[in-house]
Scaffold this motif. Structure first.
Motif, mmCIF file in Angstrom:
data_model
loop_
_atom_site.group_PDB
_atom_site.id
_atom_site.type_symbol
_atom_site.label_atom_id
_atom_site.label_comp_id
_atom_site.label_asym_id
_atom_site.label_seq_id
_atom_site.Cartn_x
_atom_site.Cartn_y
_atom_site.Cartn_z
ATOM 1 N N GLU A 201 33.991 40.234 33.907
ATOM 2 C CA GLU A 201 34.133 39.873 35.312
ATOM 3 C C GLU A 201 35.468 40.367 35.859
ATOM 4 O O GLU A 201 35.543 40.882 36.985
ATOM 5 C CB GLU A 201 34.021 38.357 35.469
ATOM 6 N N PHE A 202 36.516 40.231 35.062
ATOM 7 C CA PHE A 202 37.847 40.670 35.485
ATOM 8 C C PHE A 202 37.864 42.174 35.748
ATOM 9 O O PHE A 202 38.376 42.635 36.782
ATOM 10 C CB PHE A 202 38.880 40.306 34.413
ATOM 11 N N LEU A 203 37.323 42.953 34.828
ATOM 12 C CA LEU A 203 37.284 44.402 35.021
ATOM 13 C C LEU A 203 36.463 44.775 36.253
ATOM 14 O O LEU A 203 36.837 45.674 37.015
ATOM 15 C CB LEU A 203 36.688 45.082 33.786
ATOM 16 N N ALA A 204 35.349 44.075 36.447
ATOM 17 C CA ALA A 204 34.479 44.381 37.585
ATOM 18 C C ALA A 204 35.134 44.050 38.915
ATOM 19 O O ALA A 204 34.890 44.720 39.922
ATOM 20 C CB ALA A 204 33.156 43.627 37.442
ATOM 21 N N GLN A 205 35.954 43.016 38.928
ATOM 22 C CA GLN A 205 36.577 42.590 40.176
ATOM 23 C C GLN A 205 37.828 43.406 40.498
ATOM 24 O O GLN A 205 38.083 43.741 41.658
ATOM 25 C CB GLN A 205 36.940 41.105 40.116
ATOM 26 N N THR A 206 38.644 43.710 39.490
ATOM 27 C CA THR A 206 39.947 44.334 39.740
ATOM 28 C C THR A 206 39.880 45.830 39.997
ATOM 29 O O THR A 206 40.861 46.426 40.421
ATOM 30 C CB THR A 206 40.904 44.090 38.565
ATOM 31 N N SER A 216 37.894 53.484 32.800
ATOM 32 C CA SER A 216 39.186 53.834 32.192
ATOM 33 C C SER A 216 39.834 52.616 31.554
ATOM 34 O O SER A 216 40.379 52.694 30.442
ATOM 35 C CB SER A 216 40.113 54.437 33.246
ATOM 36 N N ALA A 217 39.791 51.473 32.258
ATOM 37 C CA ALA A 217 40.366 50.245 31.710
ATOM 38 C C ALA A 217 39.596 49.798 30.468
ATOM 39 O O ALA A 217 40.197 49.352 29.476
ATOM 40 C CB ALA A 217 40.360 49.141 32.764
ATOM 41 N N LEU A 218 38.275 49.923 30.494
ATOM 42 C CA LEU A 218 37.467 49.567 29.335
ATOM 43 C C LEU A 218 37.835 50.445 28.137
ATOM 44 O O LEU A 218 38.009 49.943 27.012
ATOM 45 C CB LEU A 218 35.982 49.725 29.665
ATOM 46 N N GLU A 219 37.960 51.738 28.364
ATOM 47 C CA GLU A 219 38.287 52.660 27.275
ATOM 48 C C GLU A 219 39.657 52.368 26.688
ATOM 49 O O GLU A 219 39.837 52.354 25.455
ATOM 50 C CB GLU A 219 38.225 54.104 27.791
ATOM 51 N N ILE A 220 40.632 52.098 27.566
ATOM 52 C CA ILE A 220 41.983 51.780 27.081
ATOM 53 C C ILE A 220 41.960 50.522 26.226
ATOM 54 O O ILE A 220 42.572 50.457 25.154
ATOM 55 C CB ILE A 220 42.945 51.604 28.271
ATOM 56 N N GLY A 221 41.234 49.499 26.688
ATOM 57 C CA GLY A 221 41.175 48.250 25.956
ATOM 58 C C GLY A 221 40.554 48.405 24.582
ATOM 59 O O GLY A 221 41.041 47.840 23.599
ATOM 60 N N VAL A 222 39.468 49.186 24.489
ATOM 61 C CA VAL A 222 38.773 49.349 23.209
ATOM 62 C C VAL A 222 39.578 50.232 22.258
ATOM 63 O O VAL A 222 39.738 49.916 21.062
ATOM 64 C CB VAL A 222 37.366 49.935 23.436
ATOM 65 N N LEU A 223 40.091 51.349 22.751
ATOM 66 C CA LEU A 223 40.772 52.298 21.878
ATOM 67 C C LEU A 223 42.172 51.847 21.478
ATOM 68 O O LEU A 223 42.757 52.402 20.541
ATOM 69 C CB LEU A 223 40.850 53.672 22.564
ATOM 70 N N LEU A 236 43.074 40.886 26.794
ATOM 71 C CA LEU A 236 43.013 42.317 26.535
ATOM 72 C C LEU A 236 42.665 43.087 27.807
ATOM 73 O O LEU A 236 43.192 44.177 28.062
ATOM 74 C CB LEU A 236 41.984 42.600 25.439
ATOM 75 N N ALA A 237 41.765 42.518 28.619
ATOM 76 C CA ALA A 237 41.400 43.164 29.879
ATOM 77 C C ALA A 237 42.602 43.272 30.800
ATOM 78 O O ALA A 237 42.825 44.311 31.438
ATOM 79 C CB ALA A 237 40.279 42.380 30.556
ATOM 80 N N ARG A 238 43.395 42.210 30.861
ATOM 81 C CA ARG A 238 44.598 42.243 31.713
ATOM 82 C C ARG A 238 45.593 43.282 31.207
ATOM 83 O O ARG A 238 46.230 43.977 32.002
ATOM 84 C CB ARG A 238 45.236 40.856 31.754
ATOM 85 N N VAL A 241 44.328 46.781 32.195
ATOM 86 C CA VAL A 241 44.496 47.084 33.619
ATOM 87 C C VAL A 241 45.968 47.207 33.969
ATOM 88 O O VAL A 241 46.358 48.002 34.815
ATOM 89 C CB VAL A 241 43.825 45.986 34.473
ATOM 90 N N GLN A 242 46.830 46.432 33.284
ATOM 91 C CA GLN A 242 48.259 46.332 33.574
ATOM 92 C C GLN A 242 48.429 45.874 35.013
ATOM 93 O O GLN A 242 47.668 45.060 35.501
ATOM 94 C CB GLN A 242 48.966 47.658 33.287
ATOM 95 N N ARG A 243 49.427 46.406 35.712
ATOM 96 C CA ARG A 243 49.623 45.951 37.090
ATOM 97 C C ARG A 243 48.605 46.629 37.987
ATOM 98 O O ARG A 243 48.483 47.848 38.003
ATOM 99 C CB ARG A 243 51.044 46.277 37.593
ATOM 100 N N ARG A 244 47.894 45.812 38.709
ATOM 101 C CA ARG A 244 46.852 46.345 39.577
ATOM 102 C C ARG A 244 47.468 47.137 40.717
ATOM 103 O O ARG A 244 48.417 46.691 41.368
ATOM 104 C CB ARG A 244 46.019 45.204 40.133
ATOM 105 N N ILE A 245 46.931 48.312 40.951
ATOM 106 C CA ILE A 245 47.395 49.159 42.049
ATOM 107 C C ILE A 245 46.402 49.039 43.191
ATOM 108 O O ILE A 245 45.210 49.314 43.032
ATOM 109 C CB ILE A 245 47.513 50.634 41.607
#
Length: 448
Positions: A201-206, A216-223, A236-238, A241-245
Motif C-alpha cells: 500500500e505504501f509503495l502504491a500510494q507514494t 524502481s522502489a520495489l527493485e531497490i527494496g528486494v535487491l 523496508l518500503a520506506r 523510497v527514501q525521501r519522497r520527491i
C-alpha cells in the motif's frame, strides 16, 4: 539467433531496470488509462478500426505513454521509429520522414513515428512534420508532460487528436507490482518475496501514480537485502523510497493546476483542501512570494469588504515571507490560507470594478462634474471649477446631497455576508441621501 546473440540479448535484458523489463508486451497486459482504452472508448475504437491518425499523448511520467505507442505500432503492424526531441535535430527528422515516404511507396506501410518530449521541439522543428502528417505518410505519436495547448503549434494540434493520460490509481499500481513479483522471466519471481500489505500500500500510494517509480522502489527494496525469503516490510518500503520527491515543476502545467486548486479551495471555504494544496506547492519548492501575492489578490477579489481584515492579514503574511523566509514563513502562509478560507466571501468589489470598466470601454467617458473639478490653481474659478461644491464634513453624517457622477449608475452592491451586510444597510441611507431623499426608516434627528 546465434549463441553469442542470445547471450548478448540475455545480458542486455539483465542490465535493464525492472521497470524497463516489465513493460507490457500486448495491449491486454497494459494497465491503466481505461478512459482511453476501455470498451467503446475513442482510442480503442480507432485501434480496432485501424483508423489511427496522428496522436498526442499528454500526461505525467510513468503513465504508459511510450509503452502504449509501441503497443499501437505492434497492433497496427506499422514500422516503429522512435526519436527524442531532446537530442534530435531538423536534419535527422527530415531523414526519418524521407525514409518513411520511401517505405510507404515501396511496401504500402505507414511508419509510426514516436517522438518523446515533443514539446521540446521548437516551432521550426514542429513545422517540418506537417507535410508528412498532412499526407498520412507517418502516424505521428507525440508524448509530452507539458500542456500541448501551450507547447505545440496550432497547425500541429489541428492535425492531431489529443489524449490525456491520468496518473495510475493505487489499485492499478498494486496490479503492476504483484505482476513483477510473480513474473520469473522478466520480474522478481525467482526471489522468494513475502510482501506485507502495508508495504504494498505504501509503495502504491507514494509513487503518485507513476508505475516506473513504484517498480524502481520495489527493485531497490528486494535487491538491497540478501535475506531468503525477502520480508518486504513497511520499514523496508520506506527505506527503498527514501525521501519522497514531489512531482512538481514550478514552470510546468502542474504549477498552474495546483495554484488553481488552492485558490478555488479558499474561495470555496474549504480550509482542509486549501492547506493541502499549499503543502503540495511548498513541498514542491514553489516560490513563497508567488503564493503570498496570490493570497493578497484573493483577499480583495473573493473576500473584499465581507471581511475587511482579510487584506491586511494577507499583506502581513506577504511581508512575513520577506522578513522570515523559509521554512518558518510557511507558518505565516498557513495562517493566512486557513483564515481566508474561513472568512465570509464577497466579490462585490471585483464585480463593481468590472462593471465600471465595461462602461468606460463601451460607452462615452463621462466628464467630471464642474463642482468636483480641481479648483486649486489660479484661474480655476474663472472656469467655474469647484463652484457649488458642498463640503461633506459640514453636512449631517458627512453626507452631502450632490451629484458625483452626473448619471445614475450603481456598480457596488454589497452582499448580505459578513461586514458587507452592515455596508448594505448603510449604503441604502447614503444613496437615498445623495439623491436628496430621506429614507422612511431613518430615525428623526433631534435638534440640539
Amino acid at each position: 539467433m546465434s549463441l553469442f546473440e542470445e547471450q548478448e540479448r540475455r545480458h542486455s535484458r539483465e542490465a535493464m531496470p525492472l521497470a524497463a523489463r516489465m513493460q507490457p508486451r500486448t495491449l491486454d497486459e497494459f494497465v491503466g488509462q481505461k478512459h482511453l482504452l476501455g470498451p467503446g472508448k475513442l482510442l480503442r475504437r480507432l485501434l480496432e478500426a485501424d483508423r489511427l491518425g496522428s496522436l498526442i499523448f499528454y500526461g505525467p511520467p510513468g503513465t504508459g505513454k511510450t509503452t502504449l505507442a509501441r503497443l499501437i505500432a505492434g497492433a497496427s503492424r506499422a514500422p516503429f521509429v522512435q526519436l527524442s526531441a531532446v537530442g534530435s535535430n531538423v536534419s535527422e527528422v527530415r531523414e526519418v520522414l524521407a525514409e518513411a515516404r520511401r517505405r510507404l511507396h515501396k511496401s504500402g506501410k505507414r511508419t509510426l513515428l514516436f517522438i518523446d518530449e515533443i514539446h521540446r521541439f521548437n516551432r521550426a522543428q514542429q513545422d517540418v512534420l506537417l507535410p508528412e502528417v498532412e499526407e498520412g505518410i507517418v502516424i505521428l505519436v507525440g508524448a509530452t508532460t507539458e500542456n500541448p495547448f501551450f507547447s505545440l503549434t496550432p497547425p500541429l494540434l489541428s492535425r492531431s487528436r489529443i489524449f490525456q493520460f491520468e496518473p495510475l490509481s493505487a489499485e492499478e499500481i498494486k496490479t503492476i507490482l504483484r505482476r513483477a513479483l510473480d513474473d520469473k522471466e522478466r520480474g522478481l519471481g525467482n526471489r522468494h518475496v513475502i510482501m506485507e500489505d502495508a508495504a504494498l500500500e505504501f509503495l502504491a500510494q507514494t509513487c503518485d501514480g507513476d508505475a516506473r517509480r513504484a517498480l524502481s522502489a520495489l527493485e531497490i527494496g528486494v535487491l538491497s537485502t540478501r535475506d531468503d525469503p525477502v520480508h518486504f516490510t513497511l520499514e523496508l518500503a520506506r527505506e527503498a523510497v527514501q525521501r519522497r520527491i514531489v512531482a512538481y515543476d514550478r514552470a510546468g502545467d502542474y504549477h498552474y493546476d495546483a495554484i488553481s486548486a488552492l485558490i478555488k479551495s479558499i474561495r470555496g471555504s474549504d480550509p482542509d483542501a486549501a492547506i493541502y494544496w499549499l503543502a503540495v506547492m511548498l513541498e514542491g519548492g514553489e516560490d513563497v512570494r508567488f503564493l503570498a501575492r496570490r493570497l493578497v489578490i484573493l483577499a480583495s477579489e473573493d473576500i473584499g469588504n465581507a471581511d475587511p481584515a482579510a487584506l491586511p492579514l494577507a499583506v502581513a503574511a506577504a511581508s512575513a515571507c520577506e522578513l522570515v523566509g523559509l521554512p518558518e514563513c510557511a507558518l505565516n502562509l498557513a495562517q493566512a490560507v486557513t483564515y481566508l478560507a474561513c472568512a465570509p466571501k464577497s466579490n462585490a468589489s471585483y464585480r463593481a470594478l468590472k462593471l465600471a470598466q465595461e462602461d468606460i470601454r463601451e460607452k462615452r467617458v463621462l466628464p467630471v462634474p464642474r463642482q468636483l473639478r480641481d479648483a486649486s490653481y489660479r484661474g480655476a474659478s474663472l472656469l467655474g471649477h469647484g463652484q457649488g461644491y458642498r463640503y461633506p464634513h459640514d453636512e449631517p453624517d458627512a453626507i452631502a446631497t450632490q451629484d458625483y457622477l452626473s448619471v445614475d449608475r450603481i456598480y457596488y452592491e454589497p452582499t448580505d455576508r459578513g461586514f458587507e451586510k452592515e455596508l448594505q444597510e448603510r449604503l441604502k441611507v447614503i444613496r437615498a441621501r445623495l439623491k436628496g431623499i430621506k429614507p422612511a426608516n431613518e430615525p428623526r434627528r433631534e435638534k440640539t
